[in-house]
Design a protein around this motif. Structure first.
Motif, PDB file in Angstrom:
ATOM      1  N   THR A 423       0.933  -1.366   0.096  1.00 55.42           N
ATOM      2  CA  THR A 423      -0.056   0.074   0.111  1.00 55.42           C
ATOM      3  C   THR A 423       0.708   1.505  -0.062  1.00 55.42           C
ATOM      4  O   THR A 423       2.266   1.195   0.187  1.00 55.42           O
ATOM      5  CB  THR A 423      -0.971  -0.136   1.212  1.00 55.42           C
ATOM      6  OG1 THR A 423      -2.054   0.941   0.816  1.00 55.42           O
ATOM      7  CG2 THR A 423      -0.210   0.279   2.458  1.00 55.42           C
ATOM      8  N   THR A 424       0.351   2.479  -0.393  1.00 58.19           N
ATOM      9  CA  THR A 424       1.178   3.328  -0.554  1.00 58.19           C
ATOM     10  C   THR A 424       1.738   4.030   0.968  1.00 58.19           C
ATOM     11  O   THR A 424       0.878   4.244   1.908  1.00 58.19           O
ATOM     12  CB  THR A 424       0.042   4.787  -0.905  1.00 58.19           C
ATOM     13  OG1 THR A 424      -0.819   4.489  -2.131  1.00 58.19           O
ATOM     14  CG2 THR A 424       0.789   6.034  -1.054  1.00 58.19           C
ATOM     15  N   ASP A 425       2.909   4.255   0.790  1.00 58.85           N
ATOM     16  CA  ASP A 425       3.767   4.741   2.080  1.00 58.85           C
ATOM     17  C   ASP A 425       3.723   3.552   3.076  1.00 58.85           C
ATOM     18  O   ASP A 425       3.918   3.966   4.309  1.00 58.85           O
ATOM     19  CB  ASP A 425       3.496   6.015   2.571  1.00 58.85           C
ATOM     20  CG  ASP A 425       4.153   6.997   1.757  1.00 58.85           C
ATOM     21  OD1 ASP A 425       5.209   6.903   1.197  1.00 58.85           O
ATOM     22  OD2 ASP A 425       3.825   8.180   1.842  1.00 58.85           O
ATOM     23  N   TYR A 451      -3.178   8.686   5.852  1.00 58.66           N
ATOM     24  CA  TYR A 451      -3.746   7.926   4.791  1.00 58.66           C
ATOM     25  C   TYR A 451      -5.110   7.297   5.716  1.00 58.66           C
ATOM     26  O   TYR A 451      -4.708   6.927   6.895  1.00 58.66           O
ATOM     27  CB  TYR A 451      -3.032   6.999   4.233  1.00 58.66           C
ATOM     28  CG  TYR A 451      -1.727   7.296   3.399  1.00 58.66           C
ATOM     29  CD1 TYR A 451      -1.990   7.942   2.074  1.00 58.66           C
ATOM     30  CD2 TYR A 451      -0.595   7.727   3.881  1.00 58.66           C
ATOM     31  CE1 TYR A 451      -0.847   8.175   1.290  1.00 58.66           C
ATOM     32  CE2 TYR A 451       0.628   8.196   3.340  1.00 58.66           C
ATOM     33  CZ  TYR A 451       0.243   8.472   1.702  1.00 58.66           C
ATOM     34  OH  TYR A 451       1.306   8.903   1.063  1.00 58.66           O
ATOM     35  N   ARG A 459      -6.799  -0.607  -0.186  1.00 56.15           N
ATOM     36  CA  ARG A 459      -6.272   0.494  -0.850  1.00 56.15           C
ATOM     37  C   ARG A 459      -6.087   1.677   0.161  1.00 56.15           C
ATOM     38  O   ARG A 459      -6.904   1.696   1.162  1.00 56.15           O
ATOM     39  CB  ARG A 459      -7.377   1.044  -1.839  1.00 56.15           C
ATOM     40  CG  ARG A 459      -7.091   2.177  -2.595  1.00 56.15           C
ATOM     41  CD  ARG A 459      -8.175   2.477  -3.570  1.00 56.15           C
ATOM     42  NE  ARG A 459      -9.408   3.116  -2.799  1.00 56.15           N
ATOM     43  CZ  ARG A 459     -10.508   3.433  -3.350  1.00 56.15           C
ATOM     44  NH1 ARG A 459     -10.646   3.685  -4.686  1.00 56.15           N
ATOM     45  NH2 ARG A 459     -11.583   3.564  -2.676  1.00 56.15           N
TER      46      ARG A 459
END
Length: 558
Positions: A423-425, A451, A459
């Protein structure tokens, strides 16, 4: 005899001569330079919130000419009674002509008397004037903010009009620990602050404990006026070799047991066994025969929402040596045992994981909606998000025989597993927060970005607009007062506090969030920017930790 008569005659003659002396009236008189205090434009009555600064700048008038402040002594004293006659000893607030004093005395139904005494150093003549001061309550529910303030441990109280609905203005009271403890601060580097509340029944008093600790000291302080109640070794039945506290946590209203992690070992404050006024933590908790090997615990603690008598345990810890989850017994003994989970079902191990053998290092653990435990682990290369069903009844009733049997769910505690590095970061996440109303979602943050992560969609969604270039995130907290006070039910879970540091000053951002989606939700912003904070509070040191402090049922406002 004759000698005595002669002496008396001599005395009589002297007195007679003095009586006959003509009084010419040639005396030298020195008129006193009398002092009076000119009332300020605000008058002699002041209403002030507790812990705020009272500023009075009296103007002096003289009958024989001006005198410099250096020729005078000043003394400001505060008495409980407005007539200044009910206390043998008053509280001294200042010794300068201009008063700038933080008022820490409690709110009272009657006004305080503030007396200014001005004394001429040369003659000793003293003049007094009195002011009337009403001290109003200023501390209800809110946020406790622990900071490193230029190497000193500092604790502040912060409450906005959104966090405490009864307030009409935001309140930031600085250094409340020092104010109420003769200016002292805890020694060492600040580590954590936490609040716990014990509620045995609706008719018994709630027990409210506020803890603060550094790498060298730990204290329980009053949740009303922040004065120290118990310090360091006084917190333990048997003091440890070293005070090295990393967490003091009680996240469940009915569990009765507060857990302290000190030096990698667990201590319990079992308030069911020691009664509501117990305050000393147990000796190190020991494993029973179901566990072997040495144990060192991570600082994270999970506690069930169900009664411990239903789950069979009062807390879950992670052993970083054995890399496994363990339970703290629900026994009402002062020192409950630590024991292993039931052996997990073979099929479940194949598809997910075994809580008795995680085999990874823990990064974080929290409790999400539905009491699902969320934990992020790492193998040194990648991160993984594990989810566990820990809040379940240990026994159940057989549908056919009606007999009490072991709940099959205790063999299938694993609930979900995600590749968090994907996942992002995810690999850069440093701060995590669960909402108690948001299903399948939690919040995480790097030093720059925040986030929300959706378990089902796998996501992450970026929540924030960019912070100023020189600011980095140092702490994060969702305003989750749980079920402590009824008046906070509507605001619980609707605020996110994010602390930043720019190398010189700390700030706290107050973001409105939707408590079911954890998205930013500022519908009051005039520009229509949902991501805009309600407030940005300046004036902090480097924030290390924050905790929610509800007022609690039956509390007196201070």
């Amino acid at each position: 005899m004759r000698r005595t008569v002669d002496i008396l005659c001599l005395v009589f003659a002297i007195v007679s001569l003095m009586a006959c002396y003509e009084d010419k009236g040639n005396y030298d008189y020195t008129a006193l330079n009398e002092i009076s205090v000119v009332s300020p434009s605000a008058g002699t009555y002041f209403a002030i919130d507790r812990y705020e600064t009272l500023h009075i700048e009296p103007q002096l008038a003289f009958t024989q000419g001006e005198m410099d402040d250096s020729q005078l002594d000043f003394l400001w004293e505060m008495y409980l009674d407005d007539w200044a006659n009910t206390e043998a000893k008053a509280v001294v607030l200042g010794r300068e002509r201009i008063l700038d004093a933080v008022i820490s005395r409690p709110a009272s139904t009657t006004n305080y008397a503030l007396v200014l005494t001005v004394t001429e150093k040369k003659t000793g003549a003293a003049y007094r004037t009195k002011y009337s001061v009403a001290i109003q309550p200023s501390v209800l529910s809110g946020l406790m903010v622990l900071q490193d303030d230029n190497g000193r441990c500092r604790l502040d109280y912060l409450a906005s009009i959104y966090a405490e609905p009864s307030f009409t203005a935001n309140r930031h009271i600085k250094d409340v620990y020092a104010i109420n403890n003769d200016g002292a601060s805890l020694e060492g580097s600040p580590r954590g602050v936490s609040f716990s509340l014990v509620e045995k029944s609706s008719y018994e008093p709630q027990v409210k404990n506020l803890y603060v600790w550094t790498d060298r000291q730990a204290a329980r302080i009053s949740s009303s006026d922040f004065s120290v109640e118990h310090l360091d070794n006084d917190l333990f039945m048997v003091p440890p070799k070293k005070i090295d506290v990393v967490n003091i946590d009680r996240s469940s209203r009915f569990g009765y047991c507060t857990i302290m992690i000190n030096g990698g070992q667990a201590h319990a404050l079992n308030q069911q066994a020691t009664m509501s006024f117990g305050y000393q933590f147990s000796r190190e908790l020991k494993p029973n025969s179901s566990l072997t090997g040495d144990m060192q615990f991570e600082r994270f603690v999970y506690q069930p929402d169900l009664f411990g008598s239903q789950t069979g345990y009062c807390a879950i810890l992670y052993d970083k040596i054995g890399k496994r989850f363990v339970k703290v017994s629900n026994s009402y003994d002062v020192e409950p045992a630590i024991f292993a989970f039931n052996q997990q079902d073979e099929d479940n191990i194949t598809s997910l994981f075994d809580v008795n053998n995680i085999g990874l290092d823990m990064v974080w653990m929290g409790k999400n909606y539905g009491s699902i435990a969320c934990a992020v682990f790492t193998d040194g290369t990648k991160r993984y998000l594990y989810r566990m069903r820990f809040n379940i009844n240990s026994t159940t009733t057989d549908s056919q025989s009606g007999e009490e049997i072991i709940n099959p769910m205790v063999y299938r505690q694993a609930y979900g597993k995600d590749d968090f590095s994907a996942t992002t970061d995810g690999d850069n996440a440093r701060f995590f927060e669960c909402g108690r109303y948001a299903a399948n979602t939690f919040i995480y943050a790097t030093t720059r970005n925040i986030y929300s992560y959706d378990f089902n969609a796998h996501r992450a969604i970026l929540l924030n607009d960019p912070f100023p270039d020189d600011e980095e995130i140092t702490a994060m907290r969702i305003y989750n007062p749980e079920y402590y006070t009824a008046n906070l039910q509507n605001v619980s879970g609707t605020l996110l506090y994010v602390a930043t540091w720019n190398g010189k000053e700390g700030k706290i951002y107050e973001f409105p969030i939707n408590r079911t989606t954890l998205r930013f939700n500022n519908r009051e912003n005039a520009d229509g920017n949902l991501k805009a904070p309600y407030h940005v509070f300046p004036g902090f040191g480097k924030v290390v930790d924050m905790c929610v402090k509800p007022q609690g049922r039956g509390d007196v406002a201070v």
